[in-house]
Write a protein that holds these residues in place. Structure first.
Motif, mmCIF file in Angstrom:
data_model
loop_
_atom_site.group_PDB
_atom_site.id
_atom_site.type_symbol
_atom_site.label_atom_id
_atom_site.label_comp_id
_atom_site.label_asym_id
_atom_site.label_seq_id
_atom_site.Cartn_x
_atom_site.Cartn_y
_atom_site.Cartn_z
ATOM 1 N N ARG A 32 0.819 -1.213 0.000
ATOM 2 C CA ARG A 32 0.000 0.000 0.000
ATOM 3 C C ARG A 32 0.856 1.267 0.000
ATOM 4 N NH1 ARG A 32 -3.564 -0.714 5.151
ATOM 5 N NH2 ARG A 32 -1.632 -1.699 5.841
ATOM 6 N N THR A 33 1.971 1.229 0.708
ATOM 7 C CA THR A 33 2.837 2.407 0.740
ATOM 8 C C THR A 33 3.405 2.694 -0.634
ATOM 9 O OG1 THR A 33 3.433 1.912 3.027
ATOM 10 C CG2 THR A 33 4.853 3.425 1.841
ATOM 11 N N THR A 36 0.686 4.121 -2.871
ATOM 12 C CA THR A 36 0.295 5.475 -2.495
ATOM 13 C C THR A 36 1.311 6.497 -2.961
ATOM 14 O OG1 THR A 36 -0.902 4.690 -0.546
ATOM 15 C CG2 THR A 36 -0.228 7.002 -0.564
ATOM 16 N N TRP A 37 2.571 6.252 -2.653
ATOM 17 C CA TRP A 37 3.595 7.258 -2.913
ATOM 18 C C TRP A 37 4.177 7.182 -4.318
ATOM 19 C CZ3 TRP A 37 3.541 11.172 0.161
ATOM 20 C CH2 TRP A 37 3.093 11.012 1.462
ATOM 21 N N SER A 39 2.252 7.684 -6.785
ATOM 22 C CA SER A 39 1.427 8.648 -7.517
ATOM 23 C C SER A 39 1.026 9.832 -6.653
ATOM 24 C CB SER A 39 0.164 7.955 -8.046
ATOM 25 O OG SER A 39 -0.593 7.406 -6.973
ATOM 26 N N SER A 40 1.667 10.002 -5.504
ATOM 27 C CA SER A 40 1.302 11.093 -4.603
ATOM 28 C C SER A 40 2.560 11.760 -4.064
ATOM 29 C CB SER A 40 0.463 10.552 -3.427
ATOM 30 O OG SER A 40 -0.663 9.845 -3.889
#
Length: 222
Positions: A32-33, A36-37, A39-40
């Motif tokens: 999940r990390t 998430t990161w 594209s963020s």
């Protein structure tokens, strides 16, 4: 994945190398990390990519390669231009260059290539000077927006929550066992200790760089 492809697998794992690499890929893309990161976080994805590319270049491209130091320095400079904490990677690159010169001091052509390969790092002080002249500050305004003073209390809580949420304590235990197996025999027989190999020092430089960045973000940024 390029790093994993360099691992030496023994026994039945050696016969199933493709499956082993596939499992690693599945673990990465299902994290999940990572999702998430990737594209963020504005520049976070690029910064993470450059850090990993720098590690790969340092550890998995032979120092005897004429373009090795140029590649390492170029990636370090790009990492700094991406985020100011990339300065740590630039400083680590200088240390890596010093180690490489020390271990190859008799190879004059290689030393010349190593020293010339540091030229991309000049982008860091030049960019510093340009920013100070242009904006009157040494660091970008985004840094001052995030950081006012050291905040170790927040950093410690955040790190603890991250370790619990992603069960990183399991991997920390695995790391401690591995370190014990690697370093235990060395301390048990200190007379066998000699000068560390160049690769051992390169691995140490990479580990200290990552640990230094983690410490900085935990204690200073919070």
């Amino acid at each position: 994945m390029a790093m994993v492809s360099h691992y030496t697998l023994t026994g039945s794992w050696g016969l199933a190398r493709g499956w082993a690499i596939g499992l690693v890929a599945l673990g990465i893309v299902s994290n999940r990390t990572f999702l998430t990161w990737s594209s963020s976080g504005l520049e976070t994805a690029l910064f993470n990519f450059l850090i990993h590319l720098w590690i790969y270049t340092v550890l998995y491209i032979r120092p005897e390669n004429r373009g090795w130091m140029w590649s390492v320095s170029s990636i370090a400079a790009l990492t700094y231009l991406c985020r100011p904490d990339g300065m740590l990677v630039g400083l680590a690159t200088l240390g890596i260059a010093a180690v490489s010169v020390l271990y190859n001091h008799r190879n004059r052509p290689l030393i010349r290539h190593l020293l010339l390969g540091l030229l991309p790092l000049t982008a860091i002080p030049l960019h510093f000077a340009w920013r100070k002249t242009r904006y009157g500050e040494w660091l970008p305004n985004t840094y001052y927006a995030k950081h006012v003073a050291a905040w170790p209390e927040s950093g410690a809580r955040y790190l603890g929550s991250f370790i619990l949420e992603y069960a990183l304590w399991i991997w920390i235990l695995v790391l401690l066992v591995w370190l014990w197996r690697q370093l235990g025999p060395m301390f048990a027989h200190p007379k066998r200790l000699g000068l560390p190999s160049q690769r051992s020092l390169l691995i140490a430089a990479v580990c200290l760089t990552v640990l230094g960045h983690l410490t900085y973000y935990t204690l200073i940024i919070g």
